[in-house]
Structures are given as structure tokens and as C-alpha cells.
Design a protein around this motif. Structure first.
Motif, PDB file in Angstrom:
ATOM      1  N   LEU A 154       0.828  -1.202   0.000  1.00 27.92           N
ATOM      2  CA  LEU A 154       0.000   0.000   0.000  1.00 27.92           C
ATOM      3  C   LEU A 154       0.868   1.261   0.000  1.00 27.92           C
ATOM      4  N   ALA A 159       2.113   1.864  -3.395  1.00 25.11           N
ATOM      5  CA  ALA A 159       1.062   2.386  -4.272  1.00 25.11           C
ATOM      6  C   ALA A 159       0.826   3.874  -4.007  1.00 25.11           C
ATOM      7  N   VAL A 175      -1.179   4.683 -11.984  1.00 23.64           N
ATOM      8  CA  VAL A 175      -1.689   3.830 -10.912  1.00 23.64           C
ATOM      9  C   VAL A 175      -3.088   3.362 -11.279  1.00 23.64           C
ATOM     10  N   LEU A 181      -5.773   0.022 -10.165  1.00 25.15           N
ATOM     11  CA  LEU A 181      -6.044   0.336  -8.761  1.00 25.15           C
ATOM     12  C   LEU A 181      -6.972   1.546  -8.666  1.00 25.15           C
ATOM     13  N   SER A 182      -7.888   1.510  -7.704  1.00 22.37           N
ATOM     14  CA  SER A 182      -8.792   2.645  -7.488  1.00 22.37           C
ATOM     15  C   SER A 182      -8.037   3.699  -6.693  1.00 22.37           C
ATOM     16  N   ARG A 237      -9.887   5.312  -3.727  1.00 20.71           N
ATOM     17  CA  ARG A 237      -9.923   4.526  -2.498  1.00 20.71           C
ATOM     18  C   ARG A 237      -8.571   4.614  -1.768  1.00 20.71           C
ATOM     19  N   LEU A 238      -7.489   4.534  -2.545  1.00 22.03           N
ATOM     20  CA  LEU A 238      -6.162   4.628  -1.932  1.00 22.03           C
ATOM     21  C   LEU A 238      -5.955   5.984  -1.256  1.00 22.03           C
ATOM     22  N   PHE A 251      -7.957   6.277   1.888  1.00 24.00           N
ATOM     23  CA  PHE A 251      -7.359   5.535   2.996  1.00 24.00           C
ATOM     24  C   PHE A 251      -6.190   6.332   3.582  1.00 24.00           C
TER      25      PHE A 251
END
Lengths: 317, 243, 283
Positions: free
Chosen positions: A180, A183, A194, A199-200, A203-204, A207
Motif C-alpha cells: 500500500l 502504491a 496507478v 487500482l482505485s 480509495r487509496l 485511505f
């Protein structure tokens, strides 16, 4: 621990760092300890900022807003409702995460510069709103005073602050060593790639924002109890933002130890300047150092140390 | 024969400009299709719409029979389509290995935090595209153009998609590198991958495709075998007009 | 009611002026130049120093402020923006630091306390039943003169057209014989001058303090983005929306909520419609 790719030297360095921090009260006087307490809190703010902005490149100019929510929540709960700190601090962390999400999450969908502007506007909004809305709760411009103290004496205050900071730093360090963390860092380099890797990114980023807000709220709440009183100006202020960002930059964005070094450097420099410049004009010296260093090496002291270390290794080989 | 991709009446307008004009084509599973046309013909715009980076003005896009027009890019990639970019977009400060790692990551926070990276798969992918083992720890910013293009291909492969949209994968490569990538594409075709590719290097592309379509200003000019499409009068005119 | 209209027009003119200077920079680099706030603040302080502390004629104070503003813009482009080569994040961070440095310099030289600027032109006039100080009226008239001059300059002169060309397509402009570097430098200098001029009027409208720059810089950035980048008309319209909003809230509701609604408006529009109210989607 294949997830984290831990090496023996990591453990040695961490053990040495923790030991150094915990032995500090044996080595220095109470005055210096008080300075270090502030440095520990600033380091936590800086780590929080760096997890979001240092990694993803989404500049948060509104971090004082998050810290302030944490501080005000625990302040209002303990002083106005008589809730014990054991409950008020966890609630403050949750409120910071929730409040940050509601207000700033939509902003993560917009481009980098706009995100920075929205966060700045949110901080300014709080500076203007907190004094006038429900002064019976917030205490208006005078704020809230006589927050219950968590510890007595410089030494205990230091152990609390240093312990918290070490826990936060270790947590952030471990988290950033996972995939993570890679990313998030990749988002800062090229967000479209990315997304193109499946990958969303929203959302990353959310977070990263939640973790960042959680740490900001936690540090803000403990800091409020340490200070004992809070006012809008002492939290929702551009000078606080400046101190956080500069601590990260001087130390080195995208690392954990960098913001800590930056925060200690900043706090001690400001302390030494105090006899000559008692007010915010100290930031002149500080800002100038930060700006020159940033123009010379945007990755901060850590990158300079890295270069020197690799040069020394190179000359030995 | 199952269809991997079905594009129907695709239209994309930017203000007054029509970038994609009522474009329809199919791509069978395991098939390889060349998309040719002069600069500015709208090839990359078609890619962007298939990936959901741009929303079409009208028309439908089906992936393995399922309408995907409402899905995000990440969701489309999870359904098995991925692309490369004309200008490679590496993560400049990450190593070759970490760049590929980002492509391999599942789109799940939990898995990203608690799952370990598959280091052997990372190395395998890098080597299949022609990176030497010692290149794995190089930073992307140290790589030359050819290597960046290979890295981009590797990251696209890493997503696990079986339908690959390749945008100018040969540009800036040496003939040796072109040969290596062509071999990889042939190998992937054997293994059932589906391709839609854009290239200015027509001789290099010819053996890699089953069929071709030509577009100009977003409009379909010809659709058929590679030789037929290149021999088409309107295609020749648009290419001659370009030079 | 008349009071609101007159006051609204006056404040909006002031906001439009501040926003114009920011727009110039934002349309060439798309970067948040937070140090734009420093021009506003320094402009106000230089005017205060020359005309009030040294007792020079007001016009000298004003000219001094404008020149210092232009110089700051020029230096910032040379020493910071150009070496960073268009790295937006780096420019944003470094301009924030620069703004704080300038703020500290002002504290160092003039102290932390707020200062009241004497009216640029003393006296009061009644316009359509509303009491208006000559000071505010003069500030507004000057704002509009400067805005009109800027408009004529951008549209009517060779340099102005070159500025537009660079803002649309730097490489294309370079091919057609314009030196983007020189034009960027001129743009930064003009932006600095406008910011400083706006700062003089802004300070005479509110007051002079080292923290005075934060709100106006957010407002001017927001006016430019919400109005649609590069759209002079959009900028003017949004300046009026915000100006009237603030004046109405002060007059009809609660003066202390003045800034609150401006910030809410800015946040709302940016999040829901980042391309602005009058701008096109960028791709």
C-alpha cells in the motif's frame, strides 16, 4: 515477515532510536524536555501530513483543521460534558476522521492544486467559524481553558509525548513498507498510471487521508491536554501549517524519520532564536533556511545524508 | 466464437470537434487487430474510451459480452482489459521491480497491506520482456526510452488482463528490442491473449495481427485483412495526404 | 437596500482587482502562487511606510508599493519559479514558505500589531442615499481604471497578445517567435504590481496586519478558478457574486459570518464544479 521486507539493520536502528528517546530525561534538563515535548507533537503532525501529502502529492494546506478538530472535540467533551479523557480522546480521533472525510473527501476527487486550495479554504473557514458558532461550547475567540492534564511534570509529559510519537512513527513506518505504501508513493509520481494498473486511486487516497486524519486527531487531542488550553488562533492558523510543512521538507518528505528530524530541528532552532526574536518573526530565519534548502535539495536532510553515506561507501569500495 | 470486445456506434465529441465518428468493430477472443491511421486520426482516443479514461458521447462498448461504459478504469482492468501509453508513464522514483509490483497489486486495500509481494512473479515478468536480473533494482528514471517502453508493457501485463491495447509499443526501440517484443506478443497470442494495437511501424506490425481497421478523423475507412486495408484507395489517400 | 448595492459594487471592484493579478499568473502556469498574498500584504505595508511613517505624498507611497510589488514578482520568477521548472507541487510549497517569510519580515519591521491606514482621500459622500467614504470610492474607481487598463493592455498591445499566446500554448508561442521566458517574467512583474496596488486599497478598506494576506489570497484564487481560468468576464462576475454575498451578510445577518459564507461558496463550487462556473472542461 515477507510482507514488510524487514532487515536486521532496521531493527537495530529502531531499537537505538527508541532507546535514545527514552533515555533522554536522564541526559537533559526539564527546560529542554519541555522543548522536546513540543517537538514530539510537531513530529506527529508532520508524519500525519507526510502520509497524505508527502506520498501522494496531494498537498493538504488544511492539516491544522484536522488537528484542531481533535483538540476541540476532546476539549468540549471533557470541559463541557465532563466526559473522562479515556473516552474523549478516542472519540476525538473518530470525530477527526469522520469530519475530515465529510469535508475533505469530496475534494480528493479534484486535481492537486484545487485540493490544496479547498483544504486551505477549510482551515480559514474554521478560523472564522469556530469563534462565532456555539460560543457556549467552543468558548469563542478565547477558546477553552483548564483542560484536564494527563500527566504531571516535564518528565512524565515527555514520556507520554515520546511514547506516542514512537508508536505513531513505528505504525506509519510499517504501513508505508507494505505494498500500500508503494502504491501511495506511486500516486505521487503518476496517478494515471496507478489507475492504469487497475487500482482505485480514490480509495487509496481516501485511505491515506483517513490514516493521516486519525494521526492528526490523536496528536491534536493529546496536545490539547498537554497545553491545557486551546484557542482558534492557536490551531487554525497558517503558521501551524507552515511549521508542519517545513518540518517535513527540512527532514525529507516520503520518509518517517525525516519529519521527526525536521520537527526537532525546527523546534530547537526556534527555541534558540527566542532570546533574539520573541515573536513569529523567528519564522523569517526558519523560512529562509527551509526555502534555500528546498531549492537546493527538495528531498531534505535525509536525501543529503543518503548522498553523503553512499559517497563514503563508494570511496571505501 | 466469443467476442472479447464489441464497439458499437462509438461517438466522441470535444466541443465542435468529432474525435470518434460512429465507429463500430469487433474483436474475437484470441484475435489480434491492428488499428491504423495517420497522426491525429483518433486512435488513442478510442483506447481512452475503451479504458474509461474518456467517456464516449454515445455508443456502447462491451467487454466479453458485458457493457462496460459505466465502469471505472480500475473496474475495467479487473474485467480483463489493459493498455500501454504512447508516451511511457513510469513511476520515476520506483525500481523496475516496484513498477511491476504496482501492476501486480490486487485492487484491495486489505490485500495490499497484509499480502506479500510476489517477488518471483515480478522477476519473471521483467525477464519475459527482456530485463536482465541486474536491471530489477534500477530506478525507472535511470532507464532509456526503450527500457521504459518495455517496463510499461510489463506493468500492463502484470495487471493480468487478457485483452491488451498496445499504443506504439515499438516507437524508439532498437531492431533487436522490436524483435524481442514481437516474439513476446506472438508467444502471448499462442497463449490466447487478445490484442488491439496501434503502430506506425507497419512492417513490424503486419506479422502480429490477424486483421486491421483503418480510421481517419475518427471515421472507419476500411476493415479487413492487413493487405486489403493497406491497399484500400481511401486509406492510401489519407496516408499520402499525411506526408 | 441601496446601501447594499453601493457597498457591494465597491467591495466587488476591489476583489476584481486583486483577482486580476492572480489570474495573470494562474493562466500561464496553472500553479497556486500563494506568495501572491505577500504582494498584497507588502504593497499595503510599503504604502503605509512611505506615506504615513515617512510622510511622503500618497502618490509616491502608491508608486513605491507598485514598484516593490513588481520587483517581488520579478525576483520570484527568477529565483524560485524558473529554477523549479514547472513542478507545480514544488512551486506551491515554496510560495507558501515565501509568503510566511514575507509575513515574518513585516512582523520584524513593523511589529505584530494591526495598523490603521489613514484614508487615501478623506471625506464622505452620499451616493443614492448610501453613505460612502471618498476613500472606498477612490479605491473602487482606481480598481476599475486599472482593470480597464489591463484589459486594453492584454488585448491591444503586442506584449499583451504575446502573454495570451504563452498562456494558451507555451511551445506554440515560442515557435512563432515569442520568447516565453521574457513574457513569463513580464507577467510575474505585472502580477506583483497589481497585487501590491490591490493591497494598498485592501488595507485601506480593512486594516494592515501581518496575517491580512490569507483571506484575500484564497478569495482571489477562488474568484479566478470559479470564474473560469482566463475568463476576464467570468472573473468580474464572480468577484461581484462574492462581494455582494459578503456585503449582504454583513448588512442583513451577522457581520462575523462574512468570511464563513465566502469560504463555503468557494469550497462548494470547487468540489462540485472544478472547471468553474464559466469555464470549459480542460483536458
Amino acid at each position: 515477515m515477507r510482507t514488510l521486507d524487514l532487515r536486521p539493520h532496521h531493527l537495530v536502528l529502531w531499537a537505538a532510536f527508541i532507546a535514545l528517546m527514552l533515555l533522554m530525561p536522564l541526559m537533559v534538563g526539564n527546560g529542554t524536555l519541555r522543548t522536546m515535548i513540543f517537538a514530539c507533537y510537531l513530529a506527529m503532525f508532520a508524519i500525519s501530513w507526510d502520509i497524505l501529502s508527502g506520498r501522494t502529492g496531494y498537498l493538504s494546506f488544511g492539516h491544522p483543521f484536522l488537528i484542531g478538530i481533535g483538540a476541540y472535540t476532546t476539549g468540549i467533551l471533557t470541559r463541557r460534558y465532563g466526559i473522562p479523557v479515556e473516552a474523549s480522546i478516542p472519540i476525538a480521533v473518530l470525530v477527526t476522521m469522520a469530519g475530515g472525510l465529510i469535508i475533505l473527501l469530496p475534494a480528493l476527487r479534484i486535481k492537486g492544486s484545487y485540493f490544496a486550495l479547498v483544504t486551505l479554504a477549510v482551515m480559514e473557514l474554521m478560523l472564522q467559524l469556530v469563534p462565532v458558532i456555539r460560543p457556549d461550547l467552543t468558548g469563542g475567540t478565547r477558546g477553552i481553558s483548564r483542560l484536564p492534564a494527563l500527566t504531571r511534570g516535564a518528565e512524565n509529559g515527555y514520556y507520554l509525548a515520546a511514547g506516542l510519537m514512537l508508536a505513531v512513527a513505528l505504525f506509519a513506518w510499517l504501513l508505508m513498507r507494505t505494498r500500500l505504501g508503494t502504491a501511495l508513493w506511486a500516486i505521487g509520481m503518476n496517478e494515471e498510471s496507478v489507475r492504469g494498473s487497475g487500482l482505485s486511486t480514490t480509495r487509496l487516497k481516501s485511505f491515506a487521508f483517513l490514516v493521516s486524519a486519525g494521526i492528526a486527531g490523536l496528536a491534536g487531542a493529546f496536545y490539547a491536554h498537554y497545553l491545557g488550553s486551546i484557542t482558534p488562533r492557536s490551531f487554525f492558523d497558517i503558521n501551524i501549517l507552515f511549521q508542519i510543512i517545513v518540518a517535513v521538507l527540512i527532514g525529507g518528505a516520503g520518509t518517517i524519520i525525516g519529519p521527526i528530524i525536521g520537527a526537532f530541528f525546527m523546534v530547537f532552532l526556534l527555541e534558540w532564536l527566542r532570546p533574539y526574536m520573541p515573536g513569529t518573526e523567528r519564522f523569517f530565519v526558519y523560512g529562509s533556511i527551509a526555502l534555500v534548502l528546498y531549492m537546493y535539495q527538495p528531498k531534505g536532510i535525509m536525501a543529503i545524508v543518503d548522498t553523503i553515506v553512499s559517497k563514503m561507501k563508494g570511496s571505501r569500495a | 466464437m466469443t467476442l472479447a470486445l464489441e464497439v458499437r456506434n462509438l461517438v466522441k465529441k470535444f466541443g465542435g470537434l468529432t474525435a470518434t465518428n460512429d465507429l463500430s468493430f469487433d474483436l474475437a477472443k484470441g484475435e489480434s487487430l491492428g488499428l491504423i491511421g495517420p497522426n491525429g486520426a483518433g486512435k488513442t482516443t478510442v483506447f481512452s474510451q475503451i479504458m474509461g479514461e474518456l467517456r464516449q458521447t454515445s455508443g456502447t462498448i462491451k467487454l466479453y459480452g458485458e457493457e462496460i461504459s459505466k465502469l471505472t478504469t480500475a473496474e475495467r482492468i479487473a474485467k480483463g482489459v489493459s493498455r500501454t501509453y504512447q508516451v511511457p508513464r513510469p513511476f520515476a522514483e520506483l525500481s523496475v521491480r516496484e513498477n511491476i509490483r504496482v501492476g501486480l497489486m490486487p485492487d484491495s486495500l486489505r490485500a495490499m497491506i497484509f499480502g506479500a509481494p510476489d517477488r518471483s512473479r515480478e522477476a519473471e515478468l521483467a525477464q519475459s520482456i527482456g530485463f536482465a536480473p541486474k536491471d530489477l533494482d534500477k530506478t525507472a528514471s535511470e532507464l532509456a526510452m526503450g527500457d521504459l517502453r518495455k517496463l510499461e508493457f510489463a506493468r500492463t501485463l502484470a495487471t493480468g488482463a487478457k485483452l491488451l491495447l498496445l499504443d506504439e509499443v515499438f516507437a524508439g526501440l532498437t531492431s533487436g528490442e522490436i524483435g524481442m517484443i514481437a516474439e513476446l506478443i506472438q508467444d502471448l497470442r499462442q497463449r490466447g491473449f487478445t490484442f488491439l494495437m496501434v503502430s506506425h511501424d507497419l512492417p513490424a506490425m503486419e506479422p502480429l495481427v490477424d486483421r486491421a481497421i483503418a480510421i481517419e478523423r475518427g471515421t472507419m475507412l476500411a476493415n479487413g485483412s492487413f493487405a486489403d486495408v493497406l491497399g484500400d484507395k481511401s486509406v492510401r489517400a489519407s496516408y499520402l495526404g499525411e506526408s | 437596500m441601496m446601501q447594499i448595492i453601493v457597498q457591494g459594487l465597491l467591495l466587488s471592484g476591489l476583489y476584481a482587482l486583486i483577482a486580476m493579478g492572480f489570474m495573470l499568473i494562474f493562466s500561464i502556469g496553472r500553479t497556486l502562487n500563494l506568495a501572491y498574498g505577500a504582494y498584497i500584504m507588502v504593497g499595503g505595508y510599503i504604502y503605509f511606510w512611505l506615506s504615513q511613517q515617512l510622510g511622503m505624498p500618497k502618490i509616491v507611497g502608491f508608486a513605491g508599493a507598485v514598484m516593490v510589488g513588481a520587483l517581488m514578482g520579478f525576483l520570484k520568477h527568477r529565483l524560485i519559479v524558473k529554477p523549479l521548472k514547472g513542478d507545480a507541487v514544488a512551486v506551491e510549497i515554496s510560495t507558501l514558505i515565501l509568503a510566511i517569510i514575507m509575513q515574518s519580515v513585516m512582523v520584524l519591521v513593523f511589529g505584530d500589531a494591526s495598523k490603521i491606514l489613514l484614508p487615501i482621500i478623506p471625506g464622505v459622500v452620499t451616493v443614492a442615499g448610501a453613505q460612502v467614504t471618498f476613500n472606498i470610492l477612490a479605491a473602487t474607481v482606481m480598481s476599475w481604471i486599472i482593470i480597464a487598463a489591463l484589459y486594453a493592455f492584454v488585448r491591444g498591445t503586442h506584449i499583451g497578445r504575446a502573454m495570451q499566446a504563452v498562456s494558451m500554448d507555451e511551445k506554440g508561442a515560442a515557435i512563432s517567435g515569442v520568447d516565453p521566458d521574457k513574457i513569463n517574467m513580464i507577467t510575474w512583474a505585472i502580477s506583483g504590481a497589481l497585487g501590491a496596488a490591490g493591497g494598498v486599497f485592501f488595507a485601506s478598506y480593512t486594516q494592515l496586519s501581518p496575517q491580512m494576506w490569507v483571506a484575500p489570497v484564497i478569495i482571489s484564487i477562488a474568484i479566478v478558478i470559479v470564474g473560469g481560468i482566463g475568463s476576464i468576464i467570468g472573473t468580474l462576475i464572480v468577484a461581484h457574486i462574492i462581494g455582494f454575498l459578503e456585503v449582504s451578510i454583513v448588512a442583513l445577518w451577522a457581520p462575523e459570518l462574512r468570511g464563513v459564507f465566502t469560504m463555503l461558496l468557494i469550497i462548494g463550487v470547487l468540489v462540485m464544479r472544478p472547471q468553474g462556473l464559466f469555464g470549459r472542461e480542460e483536458h
